[in-house]
Write a protein that holds these residues in place. Structure first.
Motif, PDB file in Angstrom:
ATOM      1  N   GLN A  20      -7.783   2.080   2.004  1.00  0.00           N
ATOM      2  CA  GLN A  20      -6.690   0.979   1.862  1.00  0.00           C
ATOM      3  C   GLN A  20      -7.330  -0.151   2.273  1.00  0.00           C
ATOM      4  O   GLN A  20      -6.705  -1.259   2.147  1.00  0.00           O
ATOM      5  CB  GLN A  20      -5.467   1.383   2.997  1.00  0.00           C
ATOM      6  CG  GLN A  20      -4.780   2.704   2.478  1.00  0.00           C
ATOM      7  CD  GLN A  20      -3.348   2.942   2.874  1.00  0.00           C
ATOM      8  OE1 GLN A  20      -3.194   2.553   4.126  1.00  0.00           O
ATOM      9  NE2 GLN A  20      -2.556   3.615   2.186  1.00  0.00           N
ATOM     10  N   ALA A  21      -8.221  -0.184   3.390  1.00  0.00           N
ATOM     11  CA  ALA A  21      -8.919  -1.342   3.645  1.00  0.00           C
ATOM     12  C   ALA A  21      -9.751  -2.020   2.419  1.00  0.00           C
ATOM     13  O   ALA A  21      -9.654  -3.284   2.607  1.00  0.00           O
ATOM     14  CB  ALA A  21     -10.179  -1.012   4.687  1.00  0.00           C
ATOM     15  N   VAL A  22      -9.986  -1.279   1.712  1.00  0.00           N
ATOM     16  CA  VAL A  22     -10.640  -2.252   0.484  1.00  0.00           C
ATOM     17  C   VAL A  22      -9.573  -2.945  -0.471  1.00  0.00           C
ATOM     18  O   VAL A  22      -9.701  -4.014  -0.726  1.00  0.00           O
ATOM     19  CB  VAL A  22     -11.558  -1.036  -0.561  1.00  0.00           C
ATOM     20  CG1 VAL A  22     -12.172  -1.866  -1.682  1.00  0.00           C
ATOM     21  CG2 VAL A  22     -12.496  -0.248   0.456  1.00  0.00           C
ATOM     22  N   LEU A  66       0.981  -1.023  -0.053  1.00  0.00           N
ATOM     23  CA  LEU A  66      -0.079   0.005   0.014  1.00  0.00           C
ATOM     24  C   LEU A  66       0.744   1.313   0.142  1.00  0.00           C
ATOM     25  O   LEU A  66       0.377   2.414  -0.434  1.00  0.00           O
ATOM     26  CB  LEU A  66      -0.830   0.065   1.395  1.00  0.00           C
ATOM     27  CG  LEU A  66      -2.110  -1.042   1.225  1.00  0.00           C
ATOM     28  CD1 LEU A  66      -2.984  -0.953   2.559  1.00  0.00           C
ATOM     29  CD2 LEU A  66      -2.990  -0.714  -0.034  1.00  0.00           C
ATOM     30  N   GLU A  79     -12.817   0.412   9.641  1.00  0.00           N
ATOM     31  CA  GLU A  79     -12.775   0.692   8.421  1.00  0.00           C
ATOM     32  C   GLU A  79     -13.738  -0.094   7.475  1.00  0.00           C
ATOM     33  O   GLU A  79     -13.703  -0.640   6.460  1.00  0.00           O
ATOM     34  CB  GLU A  79     -11.500   0.818   7.554  1.00  0.00           C
ATOM     35  CG  GLU A  79     -10.410   1.607   8.291  1.00  0.00           C
ATOM     36  CD  GLU A  79     -10.993   3.184   8.502  1.00  0.00           C
ATOM     37  OE1 GLU A  79     -11.782   3.563   7.566  1.00  0.00           O
ATOM     38  OE2 GLU A  79     -10.118   3.703   9.059  1.00  0.00           O
ATOM     39  N   SER A  84     -11.779   8.331   4.320  1.00  0.00           N
ATOM     40  CA  SER A  84     -10.472   8.553   4.944  1.00  0.00           C
ATOM     41  C   SER A  84      -9.559   7.590   4.161  1.00  0.00           C
ATOM     42  O   SER A  84     -10.033   6.783   3.330  1.00  0.00           O
ATOM     43  CB  SER A  84     -10.734   8.050   6.276  1.00  0.00           C
ATOM     44  OG  SER A  84     -10.662   6.644   6.514  1.00  0.00           O
ATOM     45  N   ARG A  85      -8.299   7.734   4.145  1.00  0.00           N
ATOM     46  CA  ARG A  85      -7.289   7.110   3.605  1.00  0.00           C
ATOM     47  C   ARG A  85      -7.324   5.627   3.713  1.00  0.00           C
ATOM     48  O   ARG A  85      -7.096   4.810   2.952  1.00  0.00           O
ATOM     49  CB  ARG A  85      -5.863   7.610   3.560  1.00  0.00           C
ATOM     50  CG  ARG A  85      -4.792   7.375   2.661  1.00  0.00           C
ATOM     51  CD  ARG A  85      -3.451   8.009   2.911  1.00  0.00           C
ATOM     52  NE  ARG A  85      -3.147   7.439   4.186  1.00  0.00           N
ATOM     53  CZ  ARG A  85      -1.903   7.050   4.501  1.00  0.00           C
ATOM     54  NH1 ARG A  85      -1.117   6.905   3.524  1.00  0.00           N
ATOM     55  NH2 ARG A  85      -1.592   6.630   5.955  1.00  0.00           N
ATOM     56  N   ASP A  86      -7.588   5.224   5.183  1.00  0.00           N
ATOM     57  CA  ASP A  86      -7.597   4.071   5.565  1.00  0.00           C
ATOM     58  C   ASP A  86      -8.834   3.340   4.980  1.00  0.00           C
ATOM     59  O   ASP A  86      -8.600   2.046   4.716  1.00  0.00           O
ATOM     60  CB  ASP A  86      -7.709   4.008   6.929  1.00  0.00           C
ATOM     61  CG  ASP A  86      -6.326   4.133   7.883  1.00  0.00           C
ATOM     62  OD1 ASP A  86      -5.380   4.436   7.172  1.00  0.00           O
ATOM     63  OD2 ASP A  86      -6.260   4.251   8.957  1.00  0.00           O
ATOM     64  N   GLN A  87      -9.742   3.989   4.862  1.00  0.00           N
ATOM     65  CA  GLN A  87     -11.075   3.134   4.308  1.00  0.00           C
ATOM     66  C   GLN A  87     -10.637   2.692   2.759  1.00  0.00           C
ATOM     67  O   GLN A  87     -10.938   1.553   2.483  1.00  0.00           O
ATOM     68  CB  GLN A  87     -12.165   4.201   3.971  1.00  0.00           C
ATOM     69  CG  GLN A  87     -13.518   3.598   3.620  1.00  0.00           C
ATOM     70  CD  GLN A  87     -14.396   2.801   4.572  1.00  0.00           C
ATOM     71  OE1 GLN A  87     -14.796   3.357   5.620  1.00  0.00           O
ATOM     72  NE2 GLN A  87     -14.043   1.433   4.422  1.00  0.00           N
ATOM     73  N   TYR A 138     -17.239  -0.811   5.694  1.00  0.00           N
ATOM     74  CA  TYR A 138     -18.015  -0.113   4.778  1.00  0.00           C
ATOM     75  C   TYR A 138     -19.481   0.183   5.307  1.00  0.00           C
ATOM     76  O   TYR A 138     -20.237  -0.708   5.464  1.00  0.00           O
ATOM     77  CB  TYR A 138     -18.275  -0.883   3.232  1.00  0.00           C
ATOM     78  CG  TYR A 138     -17.123  -1.456   2.851  1.00  0.00           C
ATOM     79  CD1 TYR A 138     -15.770  -1.215   2.992  1.00  0.00           C
ATOM     80  CD2 TYR A 138     -16.999  -2.932   2.222  1.00  0.00           C
ATOM     81  CE1 TYR A 138     -14.752  -1.754   2.782  1.00  0.00           C
ATOM     82  CE2 TYR A 138     -15.945  -3.723   1.940  1.00  0.00           C
ATOM     83  CZ  TYR A 138     -14.582  -3.089   1.994  1.00  0.00           C
ATOM     84  OH  TYR A 138     -13.568  -3.841   1.794  1.00  0.00           O
ATOM     85  N   TYR A 165     -20.473   4.540  -1.831  1.00  0.00           N
ATOM     86  CA  TYR A 165     -20.373   5.355  -0.619  1.00  0.00           C
ATOM     87  C   TYR A 165     -20.382   6.771  -0.719  1.00  0.00           C
ATOM     88  O   TYR A 165     -21.100   7.521  -0.287  1.00  0.00           O
ATOM     89  CB  TYR A 165     -19.020   4.860   0.137  1.00  0.00           C
ATOM     90  CG  TYR A 165     -18.674   5.191   1.598  1.00  0.00           C
ATOM     91  CD1 TYR A 165     -19.388   6.273   2.338  1.00  0.00           C
ATOM     92  CD2 TYR A 165     -17.467   4.933   1.972  1.00  0.00           C
ATOM     93  CE1 TYR A 165     -19.032   6.463   3.514  1.00  0.00           C
ATOM     94  CE2 TYR A 165     -17.230   5.302   3.249  1.00  0.00           C
ATOM     95  CZ  TYR A 165     -17.839   6.042   4.169  1.00  0.00           C
ATOM     96  OH  TYR A 165     -17.740   6.774   5.227  1.00  0.00           O
ATOM     97  N   ARG A 195     -13.864 -10.081   7.705  1.00  0.00           N
ATOM     98  CA  ARG A 195     -13.925  -9.770   6.389  1.00  0.00           C
ATOM     99  C   ARG A 195     -12.285  -9.987   5.781  1.00  0.00           C
ATOM    100  O   ARG A 195     -12.259 -10.409   4.792  1.00  0.00           O
ATOM    101  CB  ARG A 195     -13.733  -8.006   6.389  1.00  0.00           C
ATOM    102  CG  ARG A 195     -14.040  -7.653   5.026  1.00  0.00           C
ATOM    103  CD  ARG A 195     -14.168  -6.094   4.832  1.00  0.00           C
ATOM    104  NE  ARG A 195     -13.133  -5.352   5.724  1.00  0.00           N
ATOM    105  CZ  ARG A 195     -13.144  -3.944   5.901  1.00  0.00           C
ATOM    106  NH1 ARG A 195     -14.256  -3.277   5.265  1.00  0.00           N
ATOM    107  NH2 ARG A 195     -12.136  -3.374   6.528  1.00  0.00           N
ATOM    108  N   PHE A 230      -7.536  -2.626  10.537  1.00  0.00           N
ATOM    109  CA  PHE A 230      -7.125  -1.272  10.962  1.00  0.00           C
ATOM    110  C   PHE A 230      -7.649  -0.831  12.190  1.00  0.00           C
ATOM    111  O   PHE A 230      -8.620  -1.475  12.753  1.00  0.00           O
ATOM    112  CB  PHE A 230      -7.698  -0.301   9.832  1.00  0.00           C
ATOM    113  CG  PHE A 230      -7.142  -0.516   8.496  1.00  0.00           C
ATOM    114  CD1 PHE A 230      -7.624  -1.547   7.938  1.00  0.00           C
ATOM    115  CD2 PHE A 230      -6.391   0.409   8.258  1.00  0.00           C
ATOM    116  CE1 PHE A 230      -7.050  -1.952   6.429  1.00  0.00           C
ATOM    117  CE2 PHE A 230      -5.723   0.197   6.929  1.00  0.00           C
ATOM    118  CZ  PHE A 230      -5.901  -0.803   5.979  1.00  0.00           C
ATOM    119  N   HIS A 238     -22.135   1.458   4.412  1.00  0.00           N
ATOM    120  CA  HIS A 238     -23.455   1.346   3.532  1.00  0.00           C
ATOM    121  C   HIS A 238     -23.619  -0.062   3.576  1.00  0.00           C
ATOM    122  O   HIS A 238     -24.662  -0.191   2.897  1.00  0.00           O
ATOM    123  CB  HIS A 238     -23.319   2.154   2.313  1.00  0.00           C
ATOM    124  CG  HIS A 238     -22.239   1.980   1.410  1.00  0.00           C
ATOM    125  ND1 HIS A 238     -20.899   2.130   1.877  1.00  0.00           N
ATOM    126  CD2 HIS A 238     -22.273   1.176   0.350  1.00  0.00           C
ATOM    127  CE1 HIS A 238     -20.216   1.593   0.918  1.00  0.00           C
ATOM    128  NE2 HIS A 238     -21.012   0.988  -0.056  1.00  0.00           N
TER     129      HIS A 238
END
Ligand SMILES: Nc1ncnc2c1ncn2[C@@H]1O[C@H](COP(=O)(O)OP(=O)(O)OP(=O)(O)O)[C@@H](O)[C@H]1O
Ligand SMILES: [Mg+2]
Lengths: 240, 239
Positions: free
Chosen positions: B136-138, A50, A87, B131-134, A89, B156, A149, A83, A91
C-alpha cells in the motif's frame, strides 16, 4: 477539499465504518483518535482508494472515489500517506526511496528527482543520510525519509497513520516537529495520532472514533479538556 | 583385505575416456545454464501473474504451476520427447523429429518448464512475506500495479528468495542427468558409456560424482557472491 458523506464499509459481515461524515478543507489539520480496532486506518485507506467502501461517497476535490471512471492511481499522486511502520523499500537507499515515484510516475529526470530529494532530506533534517539503507537508520530517521518520500510527489493532502507509535520517545519529537512544520506551512493533513502535543499545536479539529463511528468531534480544548461522551472520557483516561 | 575388483583409475584421464567426461560436463553445463535462464524468467513471470488482479491470468498461471510441479520430471521429459513434436500436427511433428540434437533441446525445454514452476512457487512465497502495508505504501505514491511490481515488489521478493533459488539452480544441474534417458550425452551418460566400454564403471561414476560436486560447489560460491551483492541491508546474509 475532502468530503466524506455517509460512508459505510463492511469486511464481510463485519461493519468497520458506520455513517462517517466529515469535511476537510484545504489547509486544515484534522486529528483522528480512538481505541484500537475502531476503524481509523480503514478510514484513511478509503480516502485514497486503497480500500473500497460499500455505501456513501468520498469526494476528493469534487472527484468521487467510487466512480468507476475515476483513475485511482492519478488520485493517489495527490494524497501522500505515512505508515506506522515506515514501509520504506529496504533494498533501496533513502535517496532511491524518495526519487522512485517522481521518476516513474511523474517522469522526472534522474538529476531533477535527486535534487528535489536532497532538498526534502534537508527539510526533514537528514541530508547526510541520503545514501543510507533503511536498516541503517533509526526509526525516527526512517519515518522522516518516509515523509520525504510522500512529499516528493508534491501531494495536496497528507495522511499519517500513527506515524510515531512505533518510535522510542526521544525520536517521536523529531518526527512530530516535521509534521508540525508541514501543518504550519499550510499542508492539508489527516493524522491518526494520540499525540496531544501535536493536536494542541496544529489540529483544527479532533475526531474521536469508536466501533466504526465518529462518536465525538471538537477542537483541542473541547475534546481533550472537556470530552462530552463517556467513551471519550474513558479513552482519554487510558492514554494520559 | 583385498578387492577382487581390479581398480584402474587411469580410465579417468586415458583417452578417449577422459575427454568423454569433459564433453559430458560441457553438455551438462550448457543444459543447466540455458534451462536456468528459461526457468528463472518464466518462473518470475508465472509467479507474478499468480498475484495479479486479473482472474484469468491468475487461473492460467496457477494451473501451470500445479501441473508442472506435480508430475515427475522424468515423465515430463518423456512426454516432451516422444509426444511433444506431435502437438504440432503430423507433418510438422515429423520435421521436428528430424532436428539434429532434438533431445538436447527437449532436455533444456523440459527442465526449464519444470523448474519454472518451482521458481514461481518461491516467488509467491517471496510476495507473501512482504507486508500488506508495504504494497500500500508503494501504491500511495501514485504508482500503478505494474510499476509497483516492476520497480519495488519483484526486486524486493527476488532478494528475499535468493537462498531457495540457489537450491533450484543446483538442482537443475543434478536433474539434467535425467536427460541421459533420452540419449543426451551429458556427464552421467558419459560415465555409463565408459563403463560399457571398459567395465570400469566404479571409477567412471566416482569421477562423475566428483565433477558434479565441484560443479555444485562452484555454483554455491557464485550464488554466494550474488547474494552478498544483492542482499537487503539488515535482512539476510548478516555477517
Ligand atoms: N482486511 C481486513 N479484513 C477484515 N477485517 C479487517 C481488515 N482490516 C481491518 N479489519 C478489521 O477492521 C477493524 C478496524 O481496523 P483498523 O485497522 O481500521 O482499526 P484502527 O482503528 O486503525 O486500529 P489500530 O489503532 O489498532 O490501528 C478491526 O476490527 C480489524 O480487525
Ligand atoms: Mg490502525
Amino acid at each position: 477539499m475532502i468530503e466524506i458523506k455517509n460512508v459505510n464499509k463492511w469486511f464481510g459481515e463485519f461493519q468497520v465504518l458506520t455513517d462517517i461524515n466529515e469535511t476537510i478543507e484545504r489547509g486544515q489539520t484534522v486529528v483522528i483518535c480512538g481505541p484500537s480496532g475502531s476503524g481509523k486506518s480503514t478510514l484513511l485507506r478509503c480516502i485514497n482508494g486503497l480500500e473500497p467502501y460499500q455505501k456513501g461517497q468520498i469526494l476528493v476535490d469534487g472527484v468521487s472515489l467510487s466512480d468507476p471512471k475515476t483513475n485511482l492511481y492519478k488520485l493517489r499522486e495527490n494524497i501522500g500517506m505515512v505508515f506506522q511502520r515506515f514501509e520504506l523499500y529496504p533494498h533501496m537507499t533513502a535517496l532511491q526511496n524518495i526519487t522512485l515515484a517522481p521518476m516513474k510516475v511523474r517522469k522526472l529526470s534522474k538529476d531533477k528527482a535527486r535534487k528535489k530529494a536532497m532538498e526534502l532530506l534537508q527539510r526533514v533534517g537528514i541530508p547526510d543520510k541520503a545514501d543510507s539503507y533503511p536498516a541503517n537508520l533509526s526509526g525516527g530517521q526512517q519515518q522522516r525519509v518516509a515523509i520525504a518520500r510522500s512529499l516528493a510527489m508534491e501531494p495536496k493532502y497528507m495522511m499519517f497513520d500513527e506515524p510515531t507509535s512505533a518510535l522510542d520517545p526521544e525520536m517521536i519529537k523529531e518526527v512530530l516537529d516535521v509534521m508540525i512544520d508541514l501543518a504550519k506551512e499550510g499542508m492539508t493533513m489527516l493524522c491518526v495520532t494520540h499525540e496531544m502535543g501535536f493536536a494542541r499545536e496544529v489540529a483544527d479539529e479532533i475526531i474521536f472514533m469508536d466501533f466504526g463511528k465518529i462518536v465525538e468531534r471538537g477542537t483541542y480544548e473541547g475534546f481533550f479538556k472537556n470530552p462530552k461522551s463517556e467513551r471519550a472520557k474513558e479513552f482519554l483516561k487510558q492514554i494520559l | 583385505m583385498g578387492f577382487a575388483y581390479d581398480f584402474d583409475w587411469g580410465v579417468l584421464w586415458r583417452q578417449p575416456y577422459g575427454i568423454w567426461l569433459l564433453q559430458g560436463l560441457w553438455l551438462t553445463i550448457k543444459i543447466g545454464f540455458v534451462a536456468w535462464i528459461v526457468a528463472f524468467f518464466l518462473g518470475v513471470l508465472v509467479g507474478t501473474l499468480r498475484v495479479t488482479p486479473w482472474r484469468w491470468l491468475r487461473f492460467i498461471s496457477t494451473a501451470y504451476t500445479e501441473i508442472f510441479r506435480n508430475i515427475p520430471f522424468l515423465v515430463q521429459l518423456f512426454f516432451w520427447y516422444y509426444a511433444g513434436p506431435m502437438i504440432f500436427g503430423e507433418s510438422l511433428g515429423r520435421q521436428i523429429n528430424q532436428i539434429v540434437g532434438l533431445n538436447f533441446y527437449v532436455a533444456i525445454l523440459a527442465l526449464g518448464l519444470y523448474t519454472a514452476s518451482r521458481v514461481a512457487e518461491h516467488m509467491r512465497a517471496g510476495f507473501a512475506s512482504i507486508s500488506r502495508d508495504q504494497y500500500q505504501a508503494v501504491l500511495s505514491t501514485g504508482m500503478t500495479q505494474y510499476q509497483m511490481y516492476r520497480y519495488v515488489i519483484i526486486p524486493y521478493a527476488l532478494r528475499i528468495i535468493i537462498p531457495p533459488l540457489t537450491t533450484e539452480f543446483l538442482t537443475i544441474f543434478k536433474n539434467s542427468s535425467v536427460a541421459m534417458t533420452i540419449g543426451v550425452a551429458e556427464l552421467t551418460f558419459m560415465s555409463y558409456r565408459i563403463d560399457a566400454e571398459t567395465f570400469h564403471g566404479l571409477e567412471a561414476t566416482t569421477g562423475a560424482m566428483v565433477i558434479y560436486l565441484i560443479l555444485g560447489l562452484t555454483v554455491v560460491r557464485a550464488m554466494g557472491i550474488i547474494e552478498a551483492r544483492f542482499k537487503i541491508p539488515g535482512m539476510i546474509g548478516r555477517e
